[in-house]
Design an enzyme around this catalytic site. Structure first.
Site, PDB file in Angstrom:
ATOM      1  N   ASP A   2     -15.849  12.260  -1.740  1.00 16.38           N
ATOM      2  CA  ASP A   2     -15.253  10.982  -1.342  1.00 16.38           C
ATOM      3  C   ASP A   2     -15.996  10.407  -0.140  1.00 16.38           C
ATOM      4  OD1 ASP A   2     -12.908   9.047  -0.542  1.00 16.38           O
ATOM      5  OD2 ASP A   2     -12.302   9.878  -2.469  1.00 16.38           O
ATOM      6  N   ASP A  50     -14.383   1.884  -4.203  1.00 19.25           N
ATOM      7  CA  ASP A  50     -13.254   1.549  -3.334  1.00 19.25           C
ATOM      8  C   ASP A  50     -13.368   0.123  -2.790  1.00 19.25           C
ATOM      9  OD1 ASP A  50     -10.920   2.096  -1.977  1.00 19.25           O
ATOM     10  OD2 ASP A  50     -11.654   3.960  -1.086  1.00 19.25           O
ATOM     11  N   TRP A  71       0.856  -1.186   0.000  1.00 15.60           N
ATOM     12  CA  TRP A  71       0.000   0.000   0.000  1.00 15.60           C
ATOM     13  C   TRP A  71       0.899   1.246   0.000  1.00 15.60           C
ATOM     14  CZ3 TRP A  71      -0.846   3.422   4.402  1.00 15.60           C
ATOM     15  CH2 TRP A  71      -1.799   4.420   4.135  1.00 15.60           C
ATOM     16  N   ASP A  91      -2.704   5.465  -3.203  1.00 19.37           N
ATOM     17  CA  ASP A  91      -3.016   6.466  -2.177  1.00 19.37           C
ATOM     18  C   ASP A  91      -1.814   7.368  -1.927  1.00 19.37           C
ATOM     19  OD1 ASP A  91      -5.621   5.943  -1.710  1.00 19.37           O
ATOM     20  OD2 ASP A  91      -5.326   4.775   0.114  1.00 19.37           O
ATOM     21  N   LYS A 107     -16.402   6.533  -7.738  1.00 16.91           N
ATOM     22  CA  LYS A 107     -15.108   5.969  -7.308  1.00 16.91           C
ATOM     23  C   LYS A 107     -15.456   4.746  -6.463  1.00 16.91           C
ATOM     24  CE  LYS A 107     -11.041   7.219  -4.543  1.00 16.91           C
ATOM     25  NZ  LYS A 107     -10.439   8.335  -3.802  1.00 16.91           N
TER      26      LYS A 107
HETATM   27  C1  DGJ Z   1      -8.926   4.701   0.110  1.00 19.59           C
HETATM   28  C2  DGJ Z   1      -8.817   5.461  -1.181  1.00 19.59           C
HETATM   29  O1  DGJ Z   1      -7.734   5.012  -1.921  1.00 19.59           O
HETATM   30  C3  DGJ Z   1      -8.750   6.948  -0.845  1.00 19.59           C
HETATM   31  O2  DGJ Z   1      -8.512   7.685  -2.006  1.00 19.59           O
HETATM   32  C4  DGJ Z   1     -10.030   7.343  -0.184  1.00 19.59           C
HETATM   33  O3  DGJ Z   1     -11.095   7.205  -1.074  1.00 19.59           O
HETATM   34  C5  DGJ Z   1     -10.247   6.510   1.054  1.00 19.59           C
HETATM   35  N1  DGJ Z   1     -10.134   5.111   0.798  1.00 19.59           N
HETATM   36  C6  DGJ Z   1     -11.590   6.792   1.644  1.00 19.59           C
HETATM   37  O4  DGJ Z   1     -11.892   5.955   2.675  1.00 19.59           O
END
Ligand code: DGJ
Length: 722
Positions: free
Chosen positions: A362, A474, A195, A544, A472
């Site tokens: 987000d 996730d 990560w 991230d 988006k």
């Molecule tokens: C992980 C994502 O990669 C971030 O950009 C963001 O959206 C967070 N999660 C939100 O919890």
């Protein structure tokens, strides 16, 4: 006809590549060749006695499955190397022998049922050979699919396993493909990471014995992308033989490399067999994921450009496949969970003033989610934060001249949520054992049809409730406690793959229901950043880690397989939130504009100079965007080897190009360096930031890099044919 069968040899070919399979005198499929185009009739596979401990065929000691190269080797038989396929029947491991049954050659490329795959837009683009094999004792039939592209040096393989026997069987390994490369000196490249440090390039020697990459995380994972490139030992960026293998799958994968006693290198790719055990009922078929195999005789660069063109145009789908992507501003690093409507509208308005095109809300808009400890699964808007609901917010954002996008994490459930209170059995859990949280959340059992149906309903209601142009999607943790409440004990080995099939169904249904919405895959950055996801969502959040220096590595690594149109990169604030590094706005903007560019910072906290810089970055990105997203990519300087990075994009007609150069740290009194460009038209005259050069000069002599390199310096050259 790019597939022939003559003298017991299947020859799958196009202008650039050949793939040859021999049907042996005992009915086995032997791998002969995958490489540059050859005449199949001119090659032979030598079957000869080898002094080994291996079993041979009857009295014929010149024929042993343990030493012959094969197409789809099985475990438990005479071949002692790793198998692609393994079966249990009646509680016993079966020593299968898959022998040739028949074959079929067809125009086009069939889609894989319930799974992502490369596709043909018309039947002339691919030809498919299906070779059917059968184990006469167990009654299991395996169809091997080979689809060759007309245009690209690409063969797509997968297998379909049919149970034509009289009872159910367990499949304990079912790879997508196996390939035995002839003895030689090889290396392999893989994209390793973690990560916020995804897709770092590592090149290893292929040594004797067993090695490879895998994921056991329930997703393709940040640690190993489902890709390797086998390379002849002297292969490099622009030279040498390379075989790129990329698995179109988003869950547990494995690519093993085994150099056996006589030096043959066996590569097997597919679902990771470690936690896999599939009960195949009578008359049912199991379909493996697809492996995309690219051959390049001219190094890694050509391999990558093949992947890019193929994935951009024949894996990604939908309206946005060929469209320039909007420059967005995302509120995550600006506010995290701490926002209200006023704050969001302020960010969005400021973004619009600077030329941005979409505002993305987000995490934190639903249930009672004010931090990451609750509400996943409660997909209804938090009206305390957003009194006018999503519709109210989206309409206001639209009124500012921006599109509106929204974050979801459908496959997760918070222990602290209404959904979990109502359906505790919807979260993965092993009977009588404690469930484990990661980021304070559990994973929803996507192997259940009722759960997937519920999610289709819940997410689609939200998407219908407001003018939402982007999602988006996730996925913020790995799978543990992998067990489904609705499957019996002996079928729990199916849950990981069934989970993925359930997620694919959800993605497929929602992306079809909302064809005008741009979907972006995300998984705590790039934890599920693979070709499988690209079939549903044409872009993926790259990491991230938004630090510009870290992004040089990540985006360079990603370019091995993934086109720039699929890699999202945001400009964020400094000191950077992941590594605390302070880099200039120019570097941050330049690095992000080498991919799908966006912003993710609080625009009310930046000064006038930075605002002006951002406005200029956006203006420039709009000029270069089509070349970056849809052009051919050439890597020029490798940041994993040097103190800087450089790559460029060239439009298909070679009329436009854009070159990016990023420096990490200054070297005092450094040498004066030039970078030679690639991919231009030698005869064309190009203007380069005000000067004029021929393509030939730019590619032979190159461009000078900045004379006094500074820390974090960057240059972008816009190039246009006159
Ligand atoms: C992980 C994502 O990669 C971030 O950009 C963001 O959206 C967070 N999660 C939100 O919890």
């Amino acid at each position: 006809m790019p597939v022939t069968f003559e003298n017991n040899i299947f020859h799958i070919y196009n202008d650039n590549v050949s793939y040859c399979i021999k049907l042996s005198r005992y009915g086995d499929l032997l791998h002969m060749f995958f490489g540059g185009r050859i005449e199949s009739a001119e090659i032979e596979l030598i079957e000869r006695e080898r002094s080994s401990f291996s079993a041979y065929e009857g009295n014929d000691n010149s024929y042993s499955l343990d030493t012959l190269p094969q197409e789809y080797p099985v475990h438990g038989g005479q071949d002692m190397r790793t198998g692609a396929f393994a079966l249990e029947k009646n509680g016993r491991k079966e020593a299968c022998r898959l022998k040739f049954l028949s074959y079929n050659i067809m125009k086009g490329k069939p889609r894989l049922s319930g799974m992502p795959s490369v596709y043909a837009e018309n039947d002339d683009e691919f030809t498919t050979l299906v070779i059917s094999t059968r184990d006469s004792v167990s009654g299991i039939e395996v169809d091997l699919y080979y689809s060759i592209s007309e245009k690209y040096p690409v063969i797509c393989r997968h297998a379909e396993i049919r149970n034509s026997s009289d009872s159910g069987v367990y499949i304990t390994a079912a790879a997508s493909a196996s390939m035995d490369l002839s003895a030689g000196k090889y290396k392999y490249m893989h994209l390793h990471g973690a990560w916020i440090r995804e897709k770092h390039i590592e090149i290893c020697d292929v040594h004797k014995g067993f090695q490879g990459i895998e994921s056991r995380r329930g997703s393709s994972g940040s640690c190993e992308n489902p890709f390797i490139a086998l390379m002849e030992a002297d292969a490099a960026e622009d030279s040498g033989r390379v075989w790129g293998l990329s698995l179109v799958y988003s869950a547990d994968h494995r690519m093993s490399i085994e150099t056996e006693q006589y030096g043959t290198v066996r590569v097997i790719a597919g679902i990771n067999p470690a936690d896999f055990r599939w009960y195949l009922e009578r008359e049912n078929t199991f379909v493996t994921p697809e492996l995309v195999m690219v051959y390049s005789g001219n190094g890694l660069g050509e391999m990558s450009r093949t992947f890019h063109r193929l994935y951009r145009t024949r894996l990604c789908r939908g309206k946005y496949r060929d469209e320039e992507r909007p420059i967005l501003i995302n509120n995550w690093e600006a506010t995290y969970f701490d926002f209200n409507e006023e704050k969001l509208l302020d960010i969005s308005r400021r973004g619009a003033e600077l030329g941005m095109e979409m505002f993305v809300l987000d995490d934190g808009w639903f249930g009672a989610r004010n931090d990451d400890r609750s509400s996943l699964g409660d997909w209804f808007v938090n009206e305390e934060k957003l009194p006018g609901g999503l519709k109210g917010l989206a309409d206001k954002v639209k009124g500012q001249g921006m599109k509106f996008g929204l974050w979801f994490e459908p496959e997760m459930i918070s222990p602290e949520s209404r959904l979990f209170r109502e359906h505790p059995d919807w979260a993965l859990a092993i009977d009588n054992r404690e469930r484990h949280e990661a980021r304070n959340q559990y994973v929803i059992d996507m192997s259940r049809a009722d759960v997937v149906d519920h999610l289709i309903d819940a997410v689609s209601k939200i998407l219908r409730s407001a003018d939402i142009s982007y999602v988006k999607w996730d996925f913020n943790r790995n799978l543990t406690d992998v067990n489904s409440a609705v499957l019996p004990y002996e079928r729990q080995g199916e849950v990981r793959h069934r989970f993925m099939l359930g997620s694919y169904r959800l993605m497929d249904t929602l992306t079809r229901m909302f064809p005008d919405v741009l979907f972006e895959g995300c998984s705590g950055g790039a934890g599920r950043n693979d070709p499988g996801i690209l079939y549903y969502m044409p872009q993926n959040w790259g990491s991230d880690d938004t630090d510009a220096v870290e992004r040089m590595y990540i985006q360079y690594g990603a370019s091995m397989v993934y086109p720039a149109s699929t890699v999202c990169a945001h400009v964020s604030t400094v000191p950077n939130h992941q590594v605390m590094r302070t880099t200039p706005m120019k570097l941050r903007g330049d690095v992000a504009s080498a991919a799908v560019m966006g912003y993710e910072l609080d625009l009310s906290k930046i000064g006038e100079t930075e605002k002006k810089e951002i406005a200029e970055q956006i203006e420039r990105y709009k000029r270069i965007r089509a070349t970056v997203l849809f052009g051919d990519m050439y890597r020029l300087i490798d940041p994993f080897k040097e103190r800087s990075a450089s790559w460029m994009y060239v439009s298909e007609d070679k009329a436009k190009a854009v070159v990016f150069y990023f420096n990490k740290l200054a070297l005092p009194n450094s040498e004066l360096r030039r970078v030679r460009l690639k991919g231009l038209d030698c005869t064309k005259r190009y203007s380069v930031n005000g000067n004029v050069y021929t393509g030939r000069t730019l590619m032979e002599f190159g461009l000078y890099l900045p004379e006094y390199e500074k820390d974090f310096e960057s240059v972008v050259w816009e190039i246009e044919a006159l």
